[in-house]
Design a protein around this motif. Structure first.
Motif, short mmCIF file in Angstrom:
data_model
loop_
_atom_site.label_atom_id
_atom_site.label_comp_id
_atom_site.label_asym_id
_atom_site.label_seq_id
_atom_site.Cartn_x
_atom_site.Cartn_y
_atom_site.Cartn_z
N PHE A 43 44.19 42.01 48.40
CA PHE A 43 44.99 43.36 48.55
C PHE A 43 43.62 44.18 48.88
O PHE A 43 43.72 45.20 49.54
N ALA A 44 42.69 44.22 47.71
CA ALA A 44 41.39 45.26 47.56
C ALA A 44 40.76 45.09 49.13
O ALA A 44 40.19 46.05 49.47
N ILE A 45 40.56 43.81 49.40
CA ILE A 45 39.63 43.85 50.50
C ILE A 45 40.62 44.24 51.75
O ILE A 45 39.92 44.84 52.72
N MET A 46 42.01 44.24 51.83
CA MET A 46 42.66 44.66 52.99
C MET A 46 42.57 46.22 53.14
O MET A 46 42.32 47.11 54.13
N ILE A 47 42.48 46.97 52.05
CA ILE A 47 42.02 48.47 51.86
C ILE A 47 40.57 48.63 51.98
O ILE A 47 40.29 49.72 51.58
N ARG A 48 40.03 47.78 51.73
CA ARG A 48 38.56 47.98 51.72
C ARG A 48 37.82 48.70 50.60
O ARG A 48 37.19 49.50 50.51
N LYS A 49 38.62 47.98 49.62
CA LYS A 49 38.17 48.50 48.13
C LYS A 49 37.57 47.32 47.09
O LYS A 49 37.55 47.42 46.06
N GLU A 50 37.38 46.39 47.69
CA GLU A 50 37.03 45.18 47.01
C GLU A 50 35.66 45.41 46.07
O GLU A 50 35.49 44.69 45.03
N LEU A 51 34.68 46.36 46.58
CA LEU A 51 33.47 46.19 45.93
C LEU A 51 34.01 47.28 44.47
O LEU A 51 33.02 47.32 43.61
N MET A 52 35.07 47.90 44.25
CA MET A 52 35.32 48.43 43.32
C MET A 52 36.30 47.79 42.25
O MET A 52 36.50 47.82 41.14
N LEU A 53 36.31 46.34 42.57
CA LEU A 53 37.15 45.50 41.71
C LEU A 53 36.33 45.20 40.37
O LEU A 53 36.92 44.96 39.37
N PRO A 54 34.92 44.95 40.39
CA PRO A 54 34.27 44.81 39.23
C PRO A 54 34.52 45.79 38.14
O PRO A 54 34.44 45.50 36.82
N LEU A 55 34.98 47.08 38.53
CA LEU A 55 35.22 48.14 37.43
C LEU A 55 36.73 47.88 37.25
O LEU A 55 37.02 48.07 35.96
N LEU A 56 37.59 48.17 38.24
CA LEU A 56 38.86 47.96 38.29
C LEU A 56 39.46 46.76 37.59
O LEU A 56 40.36 46.83 36.42
N CYS A 57 38.76 45.39 37.68
CA CYS A 57 39.10 44.19 37.24
C CYS A 57 38.21 43.97 36.05
O CYS A 57 38.04 42.83 35.91
N GLY A 58 37.80 44.84 35.37
CA GLY A 58 36.91 44.72 34.23
C GLY A 58 37.25 43.77 33.27
O GLY A 58 36.46 42.78 32.67
N ILE A 59 38.54 43.60 32.99
CA ILE A 59 39.03 42.83 32.19
C ILE A 59 38.98 41.19 32.62
O ILE A 59 38.36 40.41 31.99
N PHE A 60 39.10 40.98 33.77
CA PHE A 60 39.10 39.75 34.35
C PHE A 60 37.50 39.28 34.30
O PHE A 60 37.11 38.33 34.11
N LEU A 61 36.82 40.24 34.58
CA LEU A 61 35.20 40.07 34.81
C LEU A 61 34.68 39.72 33.48
O LEU A 61 34.05 38.64 33.23
N ILE A 62 35.12 40.48 32.03
CA ILE A 62 34.55 40.23 31.09
C ILE A 62 34.98 38.65 30.66
O ILE A 62 34.24 38.00 30.04
N GLU A 63 36.29 38.52 30.88
CA GLU A 63 36.96 37.16 30.52
C GLU A 63 36.07 35.93 31.28
O GLU A 63 35.81 34.96 30.50
N ASN A 64 35.81 36.25 32.40
CA ASN A 64 35.08 35.30 33.41
C ASN A 64 33.68 35.22 32.60
O ASN A 64 33.33 33.90 32.36
N PHE A 65 32.96 36.10 32.36
CA PHE A 65 31.35 35.85 32.11
C PHE A 65 31.54 35.42 30.41
O PHE A 65 30.70 34.68 30.32
N SER A 66 32.52 35.65 29.75
CA SER A 66 32.39 35.01 28.58
C SER A 66 32.52 33.60 28.34
O SER A 66 31.78 32.93 27.64
N VAL A 67 33.32 33.03 29.09
CA VAL A 67 33.07 31.60 29.41
C VAL A 67 31.89 30.98 29.93
O VAL A 67 31.52 30.14 29.68
N ILE A 68 31.43 31.82 31.12
CA ILE A 68 30.10 31.43 31.65
C ILE A 68 29.02 31.46 30.70
O ILE A 68 28.22 30.51 30.54
N ILE A 69 28.93 32.68 30.08
CA ILE A 69 27.95 32.65 28.80
C ILE A 69 27.95 31.75 27.82
O ILE A 69 26.94 31.05 27.26
#
Length: 413
Positions: free
Chosen positions: A327-353
């Motif tokens: 959806f974000a890609i469709m409206i060309r806002k995908e590079l704002m996802l690291p901020l908007l989806c910060g919870i997903f980002l943190i959860e993902n990186f916590s596993v990677i770390i």
């Protein structure tokens, strides 16, 4: 479907009030209401059916408080979310719209992958489910479909200001913007919105500009690469976040509301001009899909909030993450996802770390060490003694703050 029916009736018969189906706002409201009804009313029946079929969650003992009480809770509840999204979209959206078609494909595609994973876990009694490599192949396949369509489909364009004479063959239109005359063209482009960058716009084609002349011919490769990274990362991020009652569902609803706002302003030429943001013709129909998505998440939360009566499983979590990304890609806002989806980002990186540090210290010291008490991050706080309802509420609050900041960044240049 109802859109076409009422549009036909409006054109051929003088029925008072029937013309409201022309308005995106009305159809979005109807999509939200319909989605809520489907997920709350029929959700109860599906939960009872899943109980009858003994489609219960097998819980591994990780030493978390109250964890084993969840054993046997019906899973695969993501089917409720998928129905809550697809039915209102089919009823109220313009089904010939390429953006809507891509979102329907995304929902079914990732929902099917998640369903297969849950099916293997529940009915084949294989706790590992679908092998990770097959999930990645499915996500990459969807990324290639979305990226290829975005790049080549003639109906996927953006409106940009131009200075005469123009290079493109697209028609030139004359507008008055802020009291000044401007010329615009609706053209194919690999541009997207990027916060804190010049004019808030970034062109994927220019990533390889350092190669010198002719770098534009590799634009498709760069574009597809970014699509793969974004879709797989966000989809898996939602999947990892779905670990305690209501966390992924509520977070996704907040993100969905934000994306609906961004889609509405991006698809409305007057508001886009006023905010001085990228106008994307025909993308307004995505607001209806977003309404159905938010309604499905909120309706599912009726049963998924603590203590959960049903889990969405990978059927839901993989799908909602992929939906958000596409959806974000469709409206060309995908590079704002690291901020908007910060919870997903943190959860993902916590596993990677956690995994990376454990492997590194085991190799270096002969004993694996951990950064967190347990990963993903929400389990770390559970180990520290926080009740899961409090963790979920605080994560929601953080997500709301991130959503507000994301919207504000549209005006930061």
């Amino acid at each position: 479907m109802l859109y076409y029916l009422f549009n036909y009736l409006s054109k051929n018969y003088s029925i008072p009030g029937i013309g409201v189906f022309q308005y995106i706002t009305f159809r979005t409201a109807m999509a939200v209401i319909t989605s809520l009804l489907i997920t709350t009313v029929y959700g109860r029946r599906l939960i009872d059916y899943l109980r009858f079929k003994q489609v219960g969650e097998t819980v591994r003992n990780l030493g978390l408080e109250g964890q084993m009480q969840k054993s046997g809770t019906p899973t695969m509840g993501g089917i409720i979310i998928l129905l809550g999204i697809l039915v209102p979209t089919l009823l109220f959206a313009k089904l010939e719209n390429v953006y809507v078609i891509l979102m329907i494909i995304t929902t079914i595609w990732l929902g099917a992958i998640g369903f297969l994973d849950d099916y293997i876990k529940v009915f084949k009694k294989n706790k590992e489910g679908l092998a990770g490599r097959f999930k990645i192949v499915g996500q990459v396949g969807l990324s290639l479909i979305v990226g290829w369509t975005m790049y080549f489909n003639s109906n996927i364009i953006i409106r940009q200001e131009v200075v005469l004479p123009v290079k493109s063959d697209a028609p030139v239109e004359y507008h008055i913007k802020a009291g000044k005359p401007v010329y615009t063209q609706d053209v194919h482009s690999t541009k997207t919105t990027m916060p804190f960058y010049k004019n808030n716009e970034f062109d994927y084609a220019k990533v390889l500009k350092f190669l010198g002349g002719g770098y534009e011919q590799y634009a498709l490769v760069v574009f597809l690469f970014f699509m793969i990274i974004i879709i797989t990362f966000i989809s898996n991020g939602a999947n990892i976040t779905d670990g305690i009652d209501g966390l992924a569902t509520g977070t996704s609803a907040i993100i969905g509301i934000t994306l609906a706002i961004l889609a509405y302003v991006s698809g409305n030429t007057v508001i886009a001009d006023y905010l001085n943001i990228m106008y994307i013709p025909n993308s307004g129909e995505l607001v209806i899909f977003a309404g159905a998505f938010v309604g499905a998440c909120v309706g599912f939360l009726w049963y998924n909030s603590y203590p959960a009566q049903v889990f969405m499983g990978d059927t839901g979590s993989l799908a909602i993450g992929g939906i958000i990304a596409v959806f974000a890609i469709m409206i060309r806002k995908e590079l704002m996802l690291p901020l908007l989806c910060g919870i997903f980002l943190i959860e993902n990186f916590s596993v990677i770390i956690q995994v990376s540090w454990f492997k590194y210290t085991k190799k270096k010291f002969g004993e694996g060490r951990r950064v967190f008490l347990m990963a993903p991050l929400h389990h770390h706080y559970q180990k520290k003694g926080f009740h899961e309802a409090k963790i979920v509420t605080r994560f929601w609050i953080i997500c709301i703050i991130l959503a507000i900041v994301t919207v504000i960044t549209l005006k930061l240049r």
